[in-house]
Design a protein around this motif. Structure first.
Motif, PDB file in Angstrom:
ATOM      1  N   PHE A   1       0.820  -1.208   0.000  1.00  0.00           N
ATOM      2  CA  PHE A   1       0.000   0.000   0.000  1.00  0.00           C
ATOM      3  C   PHE A   1       0.857   1.263   0.000  1.00  0.00           C
ATOM      4  O   PHE A   1       0.595   2.210  -0.729  1.00  0.00           O
ATOM      5  N   GLY A   2       1.911   1.269   0.824  1.00  0.00           N
ATOM      6  CA  GLY A   2       2.778   2.447   0.905  1.00  0.00           C
ATOM      7  C   GLY A   2       3.430   2.784  -0.426  1.00  0.00           C
ATOM      8  O   GLY A   2       3.582   3.955  -0.780  1.00  0.00           O
ATOM      9  N   THR A   3       3.805   1.754  -1.178  1.00  0.00           N
ATOM     10  CA  THR A   3       4.420   1.968  -2.493  1.00  0.00           C
ATOM     11  C   THR A   3       3.380   2.511  -3.468  1.00  0.00           C
ATOM     12  O   THR A   3       3.667   3.443  -4.230  1.00  0.00           O
ATOM     13  N   LYS A   4       2.170   1.954  -3.435  1.00  0.00           N
ATOM     14  CA  LYS A   4       1.100   2.463  -4.298  1.00  0.00           C
ATOM     15  C   LYS A   4       0.812   3.926  -3.986  1.00  0.00           C
ATOM     16  O   LYS A   4       0.621   4.739  -4.898  1.00  0.00           O
ATOM     17  N   LEU A   5       0.792   4.261  -2.713  1.00  0.00           N
ATOM     18  CA  LEU A   5       0.562   5.645  -2.309  1.00  0.00           C
ATOM     19  C   LEU A   5       1.693   6.542  -2.810  1.00  0.00           C
ATOM     20  O   LEU A   5       1.451   7.621  -3.364  1.00  0.00           O
ATOM     21  N   MET A   6       2.935   6.086  -2.650  1.00  0.00           N
ATOM     22  CA  MET A   6       4.088   6.851  -3.131  1.00  0.00           C
ATOM     23  C   MET A   6       3.993   7.079  -4.635  1.00  0.00           C
ATOM     24  O   MET A   6       4.226   8.187  -5.120  1.00  0.00           O
ATOM     25  N   TYR A   7       3.632   6.038  -5.391  1.00  0.00           N
ATOM     26  CA  TYR A   7       3.512   6.173  -6.839  1.00  0.00           C
ATOM     27  C   TYR A   7       2.415   7.166  -7.201  1.00  0.00           C
ATOM     28  O   TYR A   7       2.556   7.953  -8.140  1.00  0.00           O
ATOM     29  N   GLY A   8       1.311   7.133  -6.480  1.00  0.00           N
ATOM     30  CA  GLY A   8       0.235   8.092  -6.727  1.00  0.00           C
ATOM     31  C   GLY A   8       0.696   9.519  -6.494  1.00  0.00           C
ATOM     32  O   GLY A   8       0.414  10.423  -7.292  1.00  0.00           O
ATOM     33  N   LEU A   9       1.432   9.730  -5.422  1.00  0.00           N
ATOM     34  CA  LEU A   9       1.960  11.059  -5.124  1.00  0.00           C
ATOM     35  C   LEU A   9       2.975  11.499  -6.172  1.00  0.00           C
ATOM     36  O   LEU A   9       2.983  12.657  -6.600  1.00  0.00           O
ATOM     37  N   MET A  10       3.813  10.566  -6.592  1.00  0.00           N
ATOM     38  CA  MET A  10       4.793  10.891  -7.627  1.00  0.00           C
ATOM     39  C   MET A  10       4.078  11.324  -8.911  1.00  0.00           C
ATOM     40  O   MET A  10       4.487  12.296  -9.556  1.00  0.00           O
ATOM     41  N   GLY A  11       3.028  10.618  -9.269  1.00  0.00           N
ATOM     42  CA  GLY A  11       2.273  10.969 -10.476  1.00  0.00           C
ATOM     43  C   GLY A  11       1.639  12.341 -10.367  1.00  0.00           C
ATOM     44  O   GLY A  11       1.657  13.123 -11.325  1.00  0.00           O
ATOM     45  N   SER A  12       1.078  12.644  -9.199  1.00  0.00           N
ATOM     46  CA  SER A  12       0.416  13.940  -9.033  1.00  0.00           C
ATOM     47  C   SER A  12       1.409  15.095  -8.948  1.00  0.00           C
ATOM     48  O   SER A  12       1.040  16.241  -9.160  1.00  0.00           O
ATOM     49  N   MET A  13       2.663  14.791  -8.644  1.00  0.00           N
ATOM     50  CA  MET A  13       3.689  15.825  -8.529  1.00  0.00           C
ATOM     51  C   MET A  13       4.590  15.898  -9.765  1.00  0.00           C
ATOM     52  O   MET A  13       5.584  16.614  -9.763  1.00  0.00           O
ATOM     53  N   GLU A  14       4.225  15.191 -10.816  1.00  0.00           N
ATOM     54  CA  GLU A  14       5.050  15.163 -12.026  1.00  0.00           C
ATOM     55  C   GLU A  14       5.354  16.563 -12.556  1.00  0.00           C
ATOM     56  O   GLU A  14       6.436  16.817 -13.071  1.00  0.00           O
ATOM     57  N   PHE A  15       4.408  17.470 -12.403  1.00  0.00           N
ATOM     58  CA  PHE A  15       4.594  18.839 -12.911  1.00  0.00           C
ATOM     59  C   PHE A  15       5.784  19.533 -12.256  1.00  0.00           C
ATOM     60  O   PHE A  15       6.294  20.528 -12.777  1.00  0.00           O
ATOM     61  N   MET A  16       6.275  18.997 -11.148  1.00  0.00           N
ATOM     62  CA  MET A  16       7.397  19.621 -10.449  1.00  0.00           C
ATOM     63  C   MET A  16       8.764  19.137 -10.948  1.00  0.00           C
ATOM     64  O   MET A  16       9.791  19.654 -10.520  1.00  0.00           O
ATOM     65  N   LEU A  17       8.762  18.162 -11.845  1.00  0.00           N
ATOM     66  CA  LEU A  17      10.044  17.702 -12.386  1.00  0.00           C
ATOM     67  C   LEU A  17      10.723  18.850 -13.138  1.00  0.00           C
ATOM     68  O   LEU A  17      10.047  19.693 -13.733  1.00  0.00           O
ATOM     69  N   PRO A  18      12.032  18.885 -13.137  1.00  0.00           N
ATOM     70  CA  PRO A  18      12.730  19.945 -13.872  1.00  0.00           C
ATOM     71  C   PRO A  18      12.349  19.925 -15.353  1.00  0.00           C
ATOM     72  O   PRO A  18      12.115  18.856 -15.928  1.00  0.00           O
ATOM     73  N   LYS A  19      12.318  21.087 -15.959  1.00  0.00           N
ATOM     74  CA  LYS A  19      11.951  21.191 -17.379  1.00  0.00           C
ATOM     75  C   LYS A  19      12.883  20.368 -18.258  1.00  0.00           C
ATOM     76  O   LYS A  19      12.477  19.888 -19.306  1.00  0.00           O
ATOM     77  N   ARG A  20      14.109  20.178 -17.822  1.00  0.00           N
ATOM     78  CA  ARG A  20      15.056  19.400 -18.618  1.00  0.00           C
ATOM     79  C   ARG A  20      14.622  17.946 -18.783  1.00  0.00           C
ATOM     80  O   ARG A  20      15.149  17.239 -19.623  1.00  0.00           O
ATOM     81  N   CYS A  21      13.660  17.474 -17.976  1.00  0.00           N
ATOM     82  CA  CYS A  21      13.171  16.091 -18.063  1.00  0.00           C
ATOM     83  C   CYS A  21      12.065  15.931 -19.113  1.00  0.00           C
ATOM     84  O   CYS A  21      11.671  14.802 -19.418  1.00  0.00           O
ATOM     85  N   ARG A  22      11.562  17.031 -19.652  1.00  0.00           N
ATOM     86  CA  ARG A  22      10.460  16.938 -20.624  1.00  0.00           C
ATOM     87  C   ARG A  22      10.864  16.079 -21.819  1.00  0.00           C
ATOM     88  O   ARG A  22      11.986  16.172 -22.319  1.00  0.00           O
ATOM     89  N   SER A  23       9.931  15.263 -22.271  1.00  0.00           N
ATOM     90  CA  SER A  23      10.191  14.357 -23.399  1.00  0.00           C
ATOM     91  C   SER A  23      10.662  15.101 -24.640  1.00  0.00           C
ATOM     92  O   SER A  23      11.439  14.560 -25.425  1.00  0.00           O
ATOM     93  N   THR A  24      10.205  16.329 -24.808  1.00  0.00           N
ATOM     94  CA  THR A  24      10.605  17.103 -25.987  1.00  0.00           C
ATOM     95  C   THR A  24      12.110  17.375 -26.003  1.00  0.00           C
ATOM     96  O   THR A  24      12.685  17.600 -27.067  1.00  0.00           O
ATOM     97  N   HIS A  25      12.750  17.336 -24.832  1.00  0.00           N
ATOM     98  CA  HIS A  25      14.200  17.542 -24.745  1.00  0.00           C
ATOM     99  C   HIS A  25      14.984  16.250 -24.959  1.00  0.00           C
ATOM    100  O   HIS A  25      16.219  16.287 -25.054  1.00  0.00           O
ATOM    101  N   TRP A  26      14.271  15.108 -24.996  1.00  0.00           N
ATOM    102  CA  TRP A  26      14.913  13.804 -25.105  1.00  0.00           C
ATOM    103  C   TRP A  26      14.268  13.004 -26.229  1.00  0.00           C
ATOM    104  O   TRP A  26      13.640  11.970 -26.007  1.00  0.00           O
ATOM    105  N   PRO A  27      14.384  13.488 -27.465  1.00  0.00           N
ATOM    106  CA  PRO A  27      13.749  12.757 -28.567  1.00  0.00           C
ATOM    107  C   PRO A  27      14.374  11.372 -28.736  1.00  0.00           C
ATOM    108  O   PRO A  27      15.577  11.199 -28.555  1.00  0.00           O
TER     109      PRO A  27
END
Length: 173
Positions: free
Chosen positions: A140-166
């Motif tokens: 359960f704790g891992t599922k919760l962590m994954y859910g939080l990670m998904g909801s916080m994706e917008f906070m990843l650095p812009k350099r991680c955007r797929s458009t920068h890594w074709p």
């Protein structure tokens, strides 16, 4: 540069363990719920671990070895860091009615953010690979962590955007 080895025994068919490590049709629960993207799962092919939305690339690399049921390896670079590339090797061996899985990180850049992430990540990946391959599901704790990670994706650095890594040959990159 340094190498780091992690090992675990899994009581499951080798084919099931292999699938958990190489599947591209669903999130990899053992690998922080990232999606493995590649043009073809073969040696020399580009490889990325992306977020569920596909909007961000977490790891960029190339397949080094693809020998079904025994050895899967790829170069590894976290997109959020400027660290040097290292290699990740998964070695599978049938043993004691199950599978011994060795995760070997080769050329890990010592003292870097990559090294810190890989130190804790190796144990996490193998522990969750074991649970999934043995049919226990994610805690359960891992599922919760994954859910939080998904909801916080917008906070990843812009350099991680797929458009920068074709990814060559990928219509979604």
């Amino acid at each position: 540069m340094t190498d780091r080895v992690f090992r675990i025994q899994i009581q499951a068919p080798i084919e099931r363990v292999w699938r958990e490590l190489t599947k591209t049709d669903e999130a990899q629960g053992a690998v922080f719920n990232a999606w493995l993207h590649t043009t073809v799962l073969g040696e020399g092919a580009p490889l990325q671990m992306r977020t569920g939305t596909g909007k961000n690339v977490i790891v960029d690399g190339r397949v080094l070895v693809h020998k079904p049921y025994t050895h899967f390896a790829h170069t590894h670079r976290f997109t959020q860091y400027e660290d040097p590339v290292c290699e990740v090797h998964y070695l599978l061996k049938e043993k004691d009615g199950g599978v011994e899985v060795t995760l070997r990180v080769v050329g890990m850049p010592a003292g870097t953010p990559t090294a810190k992430s890989m130190e804790s990540g190796g144990e996490f990946i193998l522990k969750h690979l074991k649970r999934l391959a043995e049919g226990q599901g994610l805690p359960f704790g891992t599922k919760l962590m994954y859910g939080l990670m998904g909801s916080m994706e917008f906070m990843l650095p812009k350099r991680c955007r797929s458009t920068h890594w074709p990814m060559q040959g990928d219509s979604h990159g």
